[in-house]
Design a protein around this motif. Structure first.
Motif, mmCIF file in Angstrom:
data_model
loop_
_atom_site.group_PDB
_atom_site.id
_atom_site.type_symbol
_atom_site.label_atom_id
_atom_site.label_comp_id
_atom_site.label_asym_id
_atom_site.label_seq_id
_atom_site.Cartn_x
_atom_site.Cartn_y
_atom_site.Cartn_z
ATOM 1 N N LYS A 208 7.113 -2.426 -3.317
ATOM 2 C CA LYS A 208 8.360 -2.515 -4.065
ATOM 3 C C LYS A 208 9.493 -2.934 -3.136
ATOM 4 O O LYS A 208 9.747 -2.296 -2.110
ATOM 5 N N LYS A 209 10.175 -4.014 -3.517
ATOM 6 C CA LYS A 209 11.324 -4.504 -2.765
ATOM 7 C C LYS A 209 12.553 -4.477 -3.668
ATOM 8 O O LYS A 209 12.481 -4.041 -4.816
ATOM 9 N N ALA A 210 13.658 -4.949 -3.160
ATOM 10 C CA ALA A 210 14.895 -4.940 -3.936
ATOM 11 C C ALA A 210 14.763 -5.760 -5.217
ATOM 12 O O ALA A 210 15.399 -5.467 -6.236
ATOM 13 N N THR A 211 13.887 -6.778 -5.172
ATOM 14 C CA THR A 211 13.704 -7.656 -6.331
ATOM 15 C C THR A 211 12.610 -7.171 -7.271
ATOM 16 O O THR A 211 12.354 -7.794 -8.299
ATOM 17 N N GLY A 212 11.948 -6.075 -6.922
ATOM 18 C CA GLY A 212 10.877 -5.551 -7.766
ATOM 19 C C GLY A 212 9.555 -5.469 -7.016
ATOM 20 O O GLY A 212 9.505 -5.604 -5.788
ATOM 21 N N TRP A 213 8.478 -5.267 -7.757
ATOM 22 C CA TRP A 213 7.151 -5.146 -7.160
ATOM 23 C C TRP A 213 6.591 -6.518 -6.806
ATOM 24 O O TRP A 213 6.608 -7.431 -7.626
ATOM 25 N N THR A 214 6.085 -6.639 -5.569
ATOM 26 C CA THR A 214 5.582 -7.909 -5.064
ATOM 27 C C THR A 214 4.154 -7.754 -4.561
ATOM 28 O O THR A 214 3.845 -6.786 -3.860
ATOM 29 N N ARG A 215 3.283 -8.690 -4.910
ATOM 30 C CA ARG A 215 1.917 -8.672 -4.394
ATOM 31 C C ARG A 215 1.925 -9.069 -2.927
ATOM 32 O O ARG A 215 2.536 -10.076 -2.548
ATOM 33 N N VAL A 216 1.238 -8.288 -2.106
ATOM 34 C CA VAL A 216 1.217 -8.534 -0.662
ATOM 35 C C VAL A 216 -0.095 -9.182 -0.241
ATOM 36 O O VAL A 216 -0.109 -10.275 0.315
ATOM 37 N N ILE A 217 -1.226 -8.507 -0.476
ATOM 38 C CA ILE A 217 -2.540 -9.044 -0.146
ATOM 39 C C ILE A 217 -3.523 -8.620 -1.228
ATOM 40 O O ILE A 217 -3.294 -7.658 -1.950
ATOM 41 N N GLN A 218 -4.651 -9.354 -1.305
ATOM 42 C CA GLN A 218 -5.623 -9.087 -2.365
ATOM 43 C C GLN A 218 -7.035 -9.372 -1.851
ATOM 44 O O GLN A 218 -7.240 -10.251 -1.016
ATOM 45 N N SER A 219 -8.008 -8.614 -2.373
ATOM 46 C CA SER A 219 -9.394 -8.772 -1.937
ATOM 47 C C SER A 219 -10.350 -8.486 -3.090
ATOM 48 O O SER A 219 -10.063 -7.630 -3.936
ATOM 49 N N PRO A 220 -11.508 -9.147 -3.112
ATOM 50 C CA PRO A 220 -12.563 -8.713 -4.019
ATOM 51 C C PRO A 220 -13.030 -7.322 -3.600
ATOM 52 O O PRO A 220 -12.968 -6.974 -2.418
ATOM 53 N N GLY A 221 -13.483 -6.537 -4.561
ATOM 54 C CA GLY A 221 -13.927 -5.188 -4.232
ATOM 55 C C GLY A 221 -15.065 -4.729 -5.116
ATOM 56 O O GLY A 221 -15.540 -5.458 -5.999
ATOM 57 N N ARG A 222 -15.515 -3.496 -4.890
ATOM 58 C CA ARG A 222 -16.578 -2.893 -5.683
ATOM 59 C C ARG A 222 -16.180 -1.475 -6.089
ATOM 60 O O ARG A 222 -15.368 -0.835 -5.424
#
Length: 232
Positions: free
Chosen positions: A63-77
């Motif tokens: 969460k930043k001043a502008t709202g929620w931001t995606r940082v990193i992403q990964s496939p998972g199980r």
């Protein structure tokens, strides 16, 4: 004149008391399709969105001043038993609990790095995660030298505990979640972690690619009250 002023002040005060307080920040937010129950001060959330079968998309949001931001992403199980409401989960079913949980601390095969802010334990000989329902240390990290659980039980036994050194790949980097941690409800299950991918589905934990989990070790901060939210 004085009486009129007193009456006016009383009316003004009454009006202030009856004015609704400003709305508090929403207790929930939806991130990548997953409903997240926020805690006070939460600014970091890891979402787990099941894509198909036991596969999922695992994403870190901040969460930043502008709202929620995606940082990193990964496939998972997720667990081989699929997803289940947290309060309905049973030990040994291979299910992953739905819901939002705290990310409490980390453990793994490496010593704590200076860039890791969460509390950390380095796995050593005799370290177990207790799954013995008769133990006061149920769902706790415990060394067999300290006793208090039946660590000698074979792995085939329902109450056998998990020897952490047996999983050097998955537990190279691992996060402890708050699922069933405070209440310690027996037979609900223990050891629901966020850890490195193994060769397939998990026994109930959430796993993601090694680079992703390793990155989380340096990114998550206790002051940001990090959470993991598991959805469908």
């Amino acid at each position: 004149m004085i009486i009129r002023c007193l009456v006016a002040c009383q009316l003004l005060l009454a009006g202030l008391l009856l004015t609704p307080a400003p709305a508090a920040e929403a207790a929930t937010v939806t991130l990548d399709g997953v409903s997240v129950r926020l805690r006070d001060g939460t600014r970091q959330v890891v979402t787990v969105n099941r894509t198909s079968g036991t596969y999922a998309r695992v994403t870190l949001f901040r969460k930043k001043a502008t709202g929620w931001t995606r940082v990193i992403q990964s496939p998972g199980r997720i667990g081989y038993g699929g997803l289940v409401v947290g309060t309905e989960r049973r030990q040994g079913t291979g299910t992953t609990p739905l819901g939002t949980y705290r990310l409490l601390y980390t453990f793994g095969t490496h010593a704590r790095a200076s860039s890791w802010d969460l509390r950390h334990r380095t796995i050593r000989a005799g370290d177990y995660w207790v799954q013995d329902n008769r133990s006061r240390y149920y769902n706790r990290y415990r060394n067999k030298a300290n006793g208090g659980f039946r660590w000698r039980l074979p792995s085939s036994d329902y109450n056998s505990s998990e020897r952490l050194r047996d999983y050097p790949k998955q537990y190279e980097y691992s996060f402890v979640t708050s699922f069933n941690y405070a209440a310690q409800v027996r037979n609900r299950g223990s050891g629901i972690f966020l850890h490195v991918n193994g060769s397939g589905a998990t026994a109930g934990c959430v796993s993601a690619q090694r680079w992703f989990i390793r990155s989380l070790m340096s990114r998550l901060e206790p002051g940001m009250v990090p959470l993991i939210a598991i959805g469908r």
